[in-house]
Design a protein around this motif. Structure first.
Motif, PDB file in Angstrom:
ATOM      1  N   ARG A  11       0.847  -1.183   0.000  1.00  0.00           N
ATOM      2  CA  ARG A  11       0.000   0.000   0.000  1.00  0.00           C
ATOM      3  C   ARG A  11       0.881   1.230   0.000  1.00  0.00           C
ATOM      4  NH1 ARG A  11      -4.370  -2.442   4.093  1.00  0.00           N
ATOM      5  NH2 ARG A  11      -5.488  -3.612   2.519  1.00  0.00           N
ATOM      6  N   ALA A  12       1.027   1.808  -1.199  1.00  0.00           N
ATOM      7  CA  ALA A  12       1.912   2.953  -1.330  1.00  0.00           C
ATOM      8  C   ALA A  12       1.290   4.175  -0.650  1.00  0.00           C
ATOM      9  CB  ALA A  12       2.169   3.243  -2.799  1.00  0.00           C
ATOM     10  N   ASP A  13       0.005   4.343  -0.852  1.00  0.00           N
ATOM     11  CA  ASP A  13      -0.646   5.534  -0.331  1.00  0.00           C
ATOM     12  C   ASP A  13      -1.906   5.101   0.400  1.00  0.00           C
ATOM     13  OD1 ASP A  13      -1.942   7.847   0.157  1.00  0.00           O
ATOM     14  OD2 ASP A  13      -1.907   8.579  -1.908  1.00  0.00           O
ATOM     15  N   ALA A  14      -1.908   5.325   1.683  1.00  0.00           N
ATOM     16  CA  ALA A  14      -3.045   4.848   2.473  1.00  0.00           C
ATOM     17  C   ALA A  14      -4.007   5.982   2.789  1.00  0.00           C
ATOM     18  CB  ALA A  14      -2.546   4.178   3.745  1.00  0.00           C
ATOM     19  N   SER A  15      -4.161   6.902   1.851  1.00  0.00           N
ATOM     20  CA  SER A  15      -5.075   8.017   2.109  1.00  0.00           C
ATOM     21  C   SER A  15      -6.516   7.523   2.201  1.00  0.00           C
ATOM     22  CB  SER A  15      -4.960   9.065   1.000  1.00  0.00           C
ATOM     23  OG  SER A  15      -5.590   8.570  -0.167  1.00  0.00           O
ATOM     24  N   ALA A  16      -7.326   8.331   2.847  1.00  0.00           N
ATOM     25  CA  ALA A  16      -8.728   7.942   3.064  1.00  0.00           C
ATOM     26  C   ALA A  16      -9.443   7.709   1.737  1.00  0.00           C
ATOM     27  CB  ALA A  16      -9.433   9.013   3.872  1.00  0.00           C
ATOM     28  N   GLN A  17      -9.099   8.520   0.733  1.00  0.00           N
ATOM     29  CA  GLN A  17      -9.751   8.394  -0.573  1.00  0.00           C
ATOM     30  C   GLN A  17      -9.432   7.019  -1.204  1.00  0.00           C
ATOM     31  OE1 GLN A  17      -8.637  11.598  -3.116  1.00  0.00           O
ATOM     32  NE2 GLN A  17     -10.638  11.678  -4.110  1.00  0.00           N
ATOM     33  N   ASP A  18      -8.172   6.625  -1.075  1.00  0.00           N
ATOM     34  CA  ASP A  18      -7.772   5.315  -1.593  1.00  0.00           C
ATOM     35  C   ASP A  18      -8.519   4.200  -0.873  1.00  0.00           C
ATOM     36  OD1 ASP A  18      -6.110   6.426  -3.380  1.00  0.00           O
ATOM     37  OD2 ASP A  18      -4.232   5.894  -2.371  1.00  0.00           O
ATOM     38  N   ASP A  19      -8.689   4.375   0.439  1.00  0.00           N
ATOM     39  CA  ASP A  19      -9.407   3.359   1.220  1.00  0.00           C
ATOM     40  C   ASP A  19     -10.836   3.198   0.711  1.00  0.00           C
ATOM     41  OD1 ASP A  19      -7.261   2.798   2.763  1.00  0.00           O
ATOM     42  OD2 ASP A  19      -7.901   3.956   4.518  1.00  0.00           O
ATOM     43  N   VAL A  20     -11.473   4.334   0.419  1.00  0.00           N
ATOM     44  CA  VAL A  20     -12.854   4.293  -0.068  1.00  0.00           C
ATOM     45  C   VAL A  20     -12.898   3.613  -1.438  1.00  0.00           C
ATOM     46  CG1 VAL A  20     -14.788   5.707  -0.898  1.00  0.00           C
ATOM     47  CG2 VAL A  20     -13.616   6.318   1.219  1.00  0.00           C
ATOM     48  N   ARG A  21     -11.951   4.012  -2.307  1.00  0.00           N
ATOM     49  CA  ARG A  21     -11.891   3.428  -3.650  1.00  0.00           C
ATOM     50  C   ARG A  21     -11.691   1.909  -3.569  1.00  0.00           C
ATOM     51  NH1 ARG A  21     -13.218   4.798  -8.828  1.00  0.00           N
ATOM     52  NH2 ARG A  21     -11.933   3.642 -10.291  1.00  0.00           N
ATOM     53  N   ARG A  22     -10.766   1.501  -2.698  1.00  0.00           N
ATOM     54  CA  ARG A  22     -10.469   0.080  -2.535  1.00  0.00           C
ATOM     55  C   ARG A  22     -11.700  -0.676  -2.024  1.00  0.00           C
ATOM     56  NH1 ARG A  22      -5.588   0.517  -0.156  1.00  0.00           N
ATOM     57  NH2 ARG A  22      -6.530   0.799   1.869  1.00  0.00           N
ATOM     58  N   ALA A  23     -12.392  -0.100  -1.051  1.00  0.00           N
ATOM     59  CA  ALA A  23     -13.589  -0.746  -0.488  1.00  0.00           C
ATOM     60  C   ALA A  23     -14.681  -0.861  -1.547  1.00  0.00           C
ATOM     61  CB  ALA A  23     -14.080   0.043   0.723  1.00  0.00           C
ATOM     62  N   ASN A  24     -14.794   0.180  -2.402  1.00  0.00           N
ATOM     63  CA  ASN A  24     -15.834   0.153  -3.443  1.00  0.00           C
ATOM     64  C   ASN A  24     -15.526  -0.890  -4.523  1.00  0.00           C
ATOM     65  OD1 ASN A  24     -16.944   2.197  -1.991  1.00  0.00           O
ATOM     66  ND2 ASN A  24     -16.625   3.809  -3.518  1.00  0.00           N
ATOM     67  N   LEU A  25     -14.247  -0.946  -4.917  1.00  0.00           N
ATOM     68  CA  LEU A  25     -13.843  -1.962  -5.902  1.00  0.00           C
ATOM     69  C   LEU A  25     -14.116  -3.353  -5.332  1.00  0.00           C
ATOM     70  CD1 LEU A  25     -10.308  -1.219  -7.433  1.00  0.00           C
ATOM     71  CD2 LEU A  25     -12.472  -1.419  -8.651  1.00  0.00           C
ATOM     72  N   SER A  26     -13.767  -3.508  -4.059  1.00  0.00           N
ATOM     73  CA  SER A  26     -13.972  -4.774  -3.357  1.00  0.00           C
ATOM     74  C   SER A  26     -15.453  -5.165  -3.373  1.00  0.00           C
ATOM     75  CB  SER A  26     -13.452  -4.643  -1.919  1.00  0.00           C
ATOM     76  OG  SER A  26     -13.943  -5.687  -1.120  1.00  0.00           O
ATOM     77  N   ALA A  27     -16.327  -4.212  -3.104  1.00  0.00           N
ATOM     78  CA  ALA A  27     -17.769  -4.511  -3.043  1.00  0.00           C
ATOM     79  C   ALA A  27     -18.281  -5.013  -4.394  1.00  0.00           C
ATOM     80  CB  ALA A  27     -18.538  -3.266  -2.604  1.00  0.00           C
ATOM     81  N   VAL A  28     -17.827  -4.372  -5.485  1.00  0.00           N
ATOM     82  CA  VAL A  28     -18.305  -4.768  -6.819  1.00  0.00           C
ATOM     83  C   VAL A  28     -17.751  -6.144  -7.199  1.00  0.00           C
ATOM     84  CG1 VAL A  28     -18.258  -4.203  -9.283  1.00  0.00           C
ATOM     85  CG2 VAL A  28     -18.626  -2.391  -7.592  1.00  0.00           C
TER      86      VAL A  28
END
Ligand SMILES: [Zn+2]
Length: 426
Positions: A11-28
């Motif tokens: 995880r190069a960048d653990a910013s909150a925005q990345d976390d949200v993006r990752r969670a959304n990709l995960s959900a789909v």
């Protein structure tokens, strides 16, 4: 639910925005992996994301090679909605099931598709550790060679009947296999040249995971899974999470004591549940000799209506019900899934089982539905595969990137699988 240690996710960048993006990709991706193809409109409805978010997430998954899109058809009013489906050959896992008689193997693609299934009998009756390790490594090499070019292998997961320490995959004890303190994950890592993440799990835990995610317990958050075999294994899902315990050994339901002073168990104690309801006990209860008969003989006797066999199986059913009563009192499951010989013989056991099971507390008993396994003898392979898929479902881009980089390093070094070297030398 993770049963093993995979490679660390970068995880190069653990910013909150990345976390949200990752969670959304995960959900789909999770939705498509477990439910199969869906239109963009279906995804919008299931996830609650808006149309443009779903479009962008889908495009990213397409770029990763994990899903593909087909033009949709116009349904009712409005524009046609593209159909999105998982790409079975985008990522795969190698799943194994070691039993006292054989090694089952499967290459499973994204979406849970069994792309290739094998079962090989042990070459030696003692199923000694080096032979089993070599067999698994050979099967892994053969299945990997058949995988589509570009499909990322997420790892190897092995199901074993016995107590498996987590997260290092040391088989502490497996009486059915005669294995004690076997560092199976480590041995397999050596035998496969360190090219795959490797995890080892208990057969009962993996069966519970499989029935919960893809079998009879789908949709229930609290599940008790029991598998009758040489021993009796089990697994418990509590509020959607596999119960692991302090050392990963939780769910050894076969060793609850139901009959103090009863028969000696494989664990050395007396009167354990598995000593009263395992395959050996059932075979003896129908008047056969466990050294000469196996559970298949009992199943065929019962199928042709042999009265002595039916009576013996019903007698065993009392003990099955008694153990289940204690277990449901503790875990309050919504569903109890019966696998292995207990599942196969459940219709015959039902009357006596129900009578002793009635000791469970009323409110708990009313909530728990008793059903037979849907996945049968595939449950352990299905569960093992889902353990290996867990990381990519949690973080599709990060996990795929880390695994591809690892595979590229091996390719750049020109590593050959030790199994292939072994065969060339022979
Ligand atoms: Zn025991």
């Amino acid at each position: 639910m993770r049963l093993g240690a995979g490679p660390p996710v970068r995880r190069a960048d653990a910013s909150a925005q990345d976390d949200v993006r990752r969670a959304n990709l995960s959900a789909v991706l999770r939705l498509l992996h477990f439910n199969g193809a869906a239109t963009r409109s279906d995804i919008v409805a299931s996830t609650g994301f808006n149309r443009s978010t779903v479009g962008s997430l889908t495009s990213e998954l397409v770029k990763l090679g994990l899903v593909r899109e087909r033009p949709g058809v116009v349904g009712g009013k409005g524009r046609p909605s593209n159909l999105v489906e998982p790409v079975h050959t985008g990522a795969h896992v190698l799943a194994f099931d070691v039993t006292p008689s054989s090694v089952g193997a499967a290459r499973v693609g994204l979406g849970g598709y069994m792309l290739q299934v094998r079962r090989r009998l042990h070459s030696s009756s003692s199923h000694d550790v080096p032979a089993v390790v070599e067999l698994i490594a050979t099967l892994a090499g053969e299945m990997q060679a058949r995988a589509a070019a570009g499909s990322v292998c997420l790892g190897i997961v092995v199901s074993v009947m016995g107590s498996v320490r987590q997260p290092d995959g040391l088989v502490r004890r497996s009486p059915p296999l005669g294995w004690y303190d076997v560092p199976l994950a480590e041995l397999l890592s050596e035998a496969t040249g360190g090219r795959y993440p490797i995890a080892v799990g208990n057969d009962g835990d993996l069966g519970a995971v499989a029935e919960y995610l893809r079998g009879a317990a789908r949709g229930s958050q609290d599940v008790l899974y029991v598998r009758g075999e040489v021993g009796v294994g089990g697994g418990v899902v509590v509020d959607g999470e596999l119960l692991k315990g302090a050392g990963g050994y939780a769910g050894e339901v076969g060793h609850i004591v139901v009959k103090p002073g009863g028969r000696v168990c494989s664990c050395g104690a007396r009167g354990c549940w598995e000593a009263e309801v395992g395959d050996g006990a059932i075979i003896r209860a129908v008047g056969r000799d466990p050294r000469e008969s196996d559970i298949e003989d009992v199943l065929s006797d019962v199928a042709i209506g042999n009265r002595r066999s039916i009576a013996g199986v019903r007698k065993t059913g009392e003990w099955v019900g008694l153990g289940l009563a204690s277990l449901v009192n503790i875990f309050n499951p919504r569903i109890v899934v019966l696998g292995g010989s207990i599942g196969a013989l459940y219709p015959t056991m039902e009357p006596t089982l129900a009578a002793s099971y009635a000791r469970a507390l009323g409110p708990i008993r009313e909530q728990a539905m008793l059903v037979r396994s849907e996945l049968g003898s595939d449950a352990q392979l299905v569960g093992a595969a889902e353990v290996a898929f867990a990381d990519v479902l949690d973080d599709p881009a990060g996990t795929l990137g880390a695994r591809s980089a690892q595979a590229d390093e091996h390719a750049a070094r020109g590593d050959e699988s030790p199994v292939r070297r072994l065969h060339q030398a022979g």
